[in-house]
Design an enzyme around this catalytic site. Structure first.
Site, PDB file in Angstrom:
ATOM      1  N   LYS A 140       0.846  -1.200   0.000  1.00 11.26           N
ATOM      2  CA  LYS A 140       0.000   0.000   0.000  1.00 11.26           C
ATOM      3  C   LYS A 140       0.883   1.252   0.000  1.00 11.26           C
ATOM      4  O   LYS A 140       0.612   2.215  -0.720  1.00 11.26           O
ATOM      5  CB  LYS A 140      -0.952   0.006   1.199  1.00 11.26           C
ATOM      6  CG  LYS A 140      -1.759   1.292   1.278  1.00 11.26           C
ATOM      7  CD  LYS A 140      -3.242   1.149   1.227  1.00 11.26           C
ATOM      8  CE  LYS A 140      -3.920   2.499   1.041  1.00 11.26           C
ATOM      9  NZ  LYS A 140      -5.266   2.567   1.517  1.00 11.26           N
ATOM     10  N   GLU A 173      -4.560   9.308  -6.808  1.00 12.70           N
ATOM     11  CA  GLU A 173      -5.325   8.434  -7.704  1.00 12.70           C
ATOM     12  C   GLU A 173      -5.513   9.068  -9.077  1.00 12.70           C
ATOM     13  O   GLU A 173      -6.582   9.000  -9.674  1.00 12.70           O
ATOM     14  CB  GLU A 173      -6.697   8.128  -7.058  1.00 12.70           C
ATOM     15  CG  GLU A 173      -7.193   6.736  -7.372  1.00 12.70           C
ATOM     16  CD  GLU A 173      -8.324   6.287  -6.460  1.00 12.70           C
ATOM     17  OE1 GLU A 173      -8.161   6.354  -5.229  1.00 12.70           O
ATOM     18  OE2 GLU A 173      -9.348   5.863  -7.013  1.00 12.70           O
ATOM     19  N   HIS A 230     -13.399  -4.650  -5.732  1.00 13.50           N
ATOM     20  CA  HIS A 230     -14.247  -3.657  -5.083  1.00 13.50           C
ATOM     21  C   HIS A 230     -15.417  -3.170  -5.932  1.00 13.50           C
ATOM     22  O   HIS A 230     -16.425  -2.746  -5.381  1.00 13.50           O
ATOM     23  CB  HIS A 230     -13.406  -2.467  -4.601  1.00 13.50           C
ATOM     24  CG  HIS A 230     -12.693  -2.750  -3.311  1.00 13.50           C
ATOM     25  ND1 HIS A 230     -11.740  -3.749  -3.191  1.00 13.50           N
ATOM     26  CD2 HIS A 230     -12.800  -2.192  -2.075  1.00 13.50           C
ATOM     27  CE1 HIS A 230     -11.294  -3.773  -1.947  1.00 13.50           C
ATOM     28  NE2 HIS A 230     -11.921  -2.844  -1.240  1.00 13.50           N
TER      29      HIS A 230
HETATM   30  N1  LIG Z   1      -9.294   5.689   4.360  1.00  7.94           N
HETATM   31  C1  LIG Z   1      -9.115   4.564   3.705  1.00  7.94           C
HETATM   32  O1  LIG Z   1      -8.212   4.448   2.866  1.00  7.94           O
HETATM   33  C2  LIG Z   1     -10.022   3.402   3.983  1.00  7.94           C
HETATM   34  C3  LIG Z   1      -9.748   2.154   3.413  1.00  7.94           C
HETATM   35  C4  LIG Z   1     -10.586   1.084   3.750  1.00  7.94           C
HETATM   36  C5  LIG Z   1     -11.665   1.283   4.598  1.00  7.94           C
HETATM   37  N2  LIG Z   1     -11.897   2.522   5.116  1.00  7.94           N
HETATM   38  C6  LIG Z   1     -13.019   2.750   6.046  1.00  7.94           C
HETATM   39  O2  LIG Z   1     -12.730   2.020   7.234  1.00  7.94           O
HETATM   40  C7  LIG Z   1     -13.953   1.730   7.908  1.00  7.94           C
HETATM   41  C8  LIG Z   1     -13.912   0.320   8.424  1.00  7.94           C
HETATM   42  O3  LIG Z   1     -12.808   0.181   9.272  1.00  7.94           O
HETATM   43  P1  LIG Z   1     -12.613  -1.075  10.256  1.00  7.94           P
HETATM   44  O4  LIG Z   1     -12.899  -2.323   9.524  1.00  7.94           O
HETATM   45  O5  LIG Z   1     -11.303  -0.907  10.891  1.00  7.94           O
HETATM   46  O6  LIG Z   1     -13.838  -0.932  11.250  1.00  7.94           O
HETATM   47  P2  LIG Z   1     -14.074  -0.070  12.573  1.00  7.94           P
HETATM   48  O7  LIG Z   1     -13.160   1.076  12.645  1.00  7.94           O
HETATM   49  O8  LIG Z   1     -15.549   0.196  12.655  1.00  7.94           O
HETATM   50  O9  LIG Z   1     -13.696  -1.124  13.707  1.00  7.94           O
HETATM   51  C9  LIG Z   1     -14.462  -2.298  13.858  1.00  7.94           C
HETATM   52  C10 LIG Z   1     -14.857  -2.529  15.305  1.00  7.94           C
HETATM   53  O10 LIG Z   1     -13.738  -3.048  16.013  1.00  7.94           O
HETATM   54  C11 LIG Z   1     -13.518  -2.298  17.203  1.00  7.94           C
HETATM   55  N3  LIG Z   1     -12.089  -2.378  17.446  1.00  7.94           N
HETATM   56  C12 LIG Z   1     -11.098  -1.671  16.869  1.00  7.94           C
HETATM   57  N4  LIG Z   1      -9.910  -2.122  17.265  1.00  7.94           N
HETATM   58  C13 LIG Z   1     -10.147  -3.132  18.130  1.00  7.94           C
HETATM   59  C14 LIG Z   1      -9.316  -3.997  18.880  1.00  7.94           C
HETATM   60  N5  LIG Z   1      -7.983  -3.951  18.773  1.00  7.94           N
HETATM   61  N6  LIG Z   1      -9.899  -4.910  19.668  1.00  7.94           N
HETATM   62  C15 LIG Z   1     -11.250  -4.993  19.742  1.00  7.94           C
HETATM   63  N7  LIG Z   1     -12.091  -4.229  19.049  1.00  7.94           N
HETATM   64  C16 LIG Z   1     -11.534  -3.311  18.249  1.00  7.94           C
HETATM   65  C17 LIG Z   1     -14.049  -0.937  16.889  1.00  7.94           C
HETATM   66  O11 LIG Z   1     -14.362  -0.237  18.080  1.00  7.94           O
HETATM   67  C18 LIG Z   1     -15.277  -1.288  16.057  1.00  7.94           C
HETATM   68  O12 LIG Z   1     -16.346  -1.647  16.888  1.00  7.94           O
HETATM   69  C19 LIG Z   1     -15.074   2.016   6.919  1.00  7.94           C
HETATM   70  O13 LIG Z   1     -15.720   3.211   7.285  1.00  7.94           O
HETATM   71  C20 LIG Z   1     -14.344   2.222   5.586  1.00  7.94           C
HETATM   72  O14 LIG Z   1     -15.005   3.137   4.735  1.00  7.94           O
HETATM   73  C21 LIG Z   1     -11.097   3.577   4.825  1.00  7.94           C
HETATM   74 ZN   LIG Z   2     -11.796  -2.468   0.848  1.00  8.12          ZN
END
Ligand SMILES: NC(=O)c1ccc[n+]([C@@H]2O[C@H](COP(=O)([O-])OP(=O)(O)OC[C@H]3O[C@@H](n4cnc5c(N)ncnc54)[C@H](O)[C@@H]3O)[C@@H](O)[C@H]2O)c1
Ligand SMILES: [Zn+2]
Length: 365
Positions: free
Chosen positions: A227, A237, A249
């Site tokens: 990445k 991009e 995706h």
């Molecule tokens: N900016 C980017 O390049 C990019 C890329 C991919 C996804 N995203 C975004 O990321 C989001 C999803 O992120 P995600 O999958 O990390 O989900 P999230 O941030 O919602 O985390 C998932 C859950 O896990 C919990 N959590 C986090 N760390 C933990 C840990 N160590 N132990 C226990 N629980 C924990 C959080 O509180 C939450 O309930 C989406 O909104 C998506 O659009 C952004």
């Molecule tokens: Zn993705």
């Protein structure tokens, strides 16, 4: 601890990957912010056990530490939460030299990064990534966003973090489904650019599923390197390369949209989307028939779904959702298709009938 450099026109930064990094937060952040500045830790309730270590380490280095709690889930990526955080920063007297320390998954860093990009026309922030998805993907690359009721990530900015910390120890508390779903994105990195990672996953999936931190650290490092390389070469991009990260995706967003974002988590939709893309590539003669087969075996071993049979989705509903995806260009769907494990190309002239056939094969009606 291993470090990876990321190039950015808005300031280069490094990613630190290792075990037991949280207690070193203060020392690592001290290279970025001046001693004595204010730092707002933005996080969620579930992460409270880790926040103590981070705050103590920052205080020890002389930073003034504050904290701000976001709600759990996608709801935190809202205009309301963006303003609530901005008013909190203002109330605590945050100035341009102060910063944000985002501790969490993609939700926390997307919202914190966007707030950092607009508060006082931009302050710096650090991502402490606590989900596997964040460590391999969302914490790196500077895409920040909030959602509108019309769709996900519709407002945001390219605003790179000043530092990314990925301590794999914190993944021990991650629910198993979250871990498996993120493996969808990990497999994606293998297919788009790292055959050695793909082989490693095939041989070591059991170690990963039982959260063997040595294996997970290797995986995080390999994905973060890919990445970092892609976003260093095509930060905004505009050159086409960053688009390869969208392998699987276009289909995944179609499935998620048709399901109104219920029933599957993102990484699971990506697993199904990658199967559709690989089957499409094989049908069109871009790759061998063995490729989708090998990819399917790996995804299934990671306990990921590979079809949409159980959802009773209509082909037309998925296609409609694919067409409203913001990554299409001039109304034409783009697909990242594999040529072999480790190499993909961006294809713009795929006949719609071939896409329909793939959706029906995967279980759409
Ligand atoms: N900016 C980017 O390049 C990019 C890329 C991919 C996804 N995203 C975004 O990321 C989001 C999803 O992120 P995600 O999958 O990390 O989900 P999230 O941030 O919602 O985390 C998932 C859950 O896990 C919990 N959590 C986090 N760390 C933990 C840990 N160590 N132990 C226990 N629980 C924990 C959080 O509180 C939450 O309930 C989406 O909104 C998506 O659009 C952004
Ligand atoms: Zn993705």
């Amino acid at each position: 601890m291993k470090t990876i450099q990321v190039k950015s026109l808005k300031g280069n930064y490094k990613i630190c990957v290792g075990q037991g990094l949280l207690s070193k937060t203060g020392a690592l952040v001290a290279g970025i912010f001046k001693p004595g500045v204010k730092l707002m830790i933005v996080s969620q309730k579930k992460l409270a056990p880790y926040l103590k270590t981070i705050a103590a380490s920052l205080s020890k280095k002389g930073f003034q530490v504050y904290s701000h709690t976001l709600p759990d889930g996608e709801i935190a990526k809202s205009g309301a939460e963006l303003f609530r955080l901005s008013y909190d920063l203002l109330a605590k007297g945050f100035e341009r030299r102060d910063g944000i320390v985002a501790v969490g998954g993609g939700v926390v860093s997307d919202l914190s990064g966007f707030a950092a990009s607009v508060y006082l026309r931009g302050i710096r922030y650090v991502n402490i990534a606590t989900t596997l998805l964040a460590q391999v993907d969302s914490a790196i690359g500077g895409k920040t966003a909030i959602d509108l009721k019309e769709g996900k990530n519709l407002m945001g900015a390219f605003w790179p973090p000043a530092l990314v910390l990925s301590d794999v120890n914190v993944l021990c508390s991650l629910p198993q489904r979250e871990l498996c779903a993120s493996m969808g994105e990990v497999v994606k990195y293998g297919v788009i650019g790292d055959p050695a990672l793909f082989n490693f996953l095939e041989k070591n999936f059991k170690r990963i599923l039982r959260k063997d931190l040595g294996a997970i650290e290797k995986v995080v490092l390999a994905c973060a390197k890919i990445k970092a390389g892609v976003v260093s070469r095509d930060e905004f991009e505009t050159k086409g390369e960053r688009a390869i990260l969208n392998f699987g995706h276009t289909f995944a967003h179609g499935i998620e949209g048709a399901l109104s974002y219920k029933g599957l988590v993102h990484g699971e939709a990506v697993a199904i989307g990658m199967m559709m893309a690989a089957q499409l590539a094989a049908d069109l003669g871009f790759c061998s028939q063995e490729l989708p087969w090998r990819q399917m075996k790996l995804l299934v071993s990671m306990k990921l779904p590979v079809s949409i049979k159980k959802f009773n989705l209509k082909t037309v509903a998925i296609l409609k959702a694919m067409m409203t995806d913001k990554k299409k260009n001039k109304g034409i769907l783009h697909f990242v298709l594999p040529r072999k494990i480790g190499k993909v190309t961006l294809e713009k002239d795929i006949p719609l009938e071939s896409v329909r056939k793939i959706l029906r094969l995967a279980g759409a009606k």
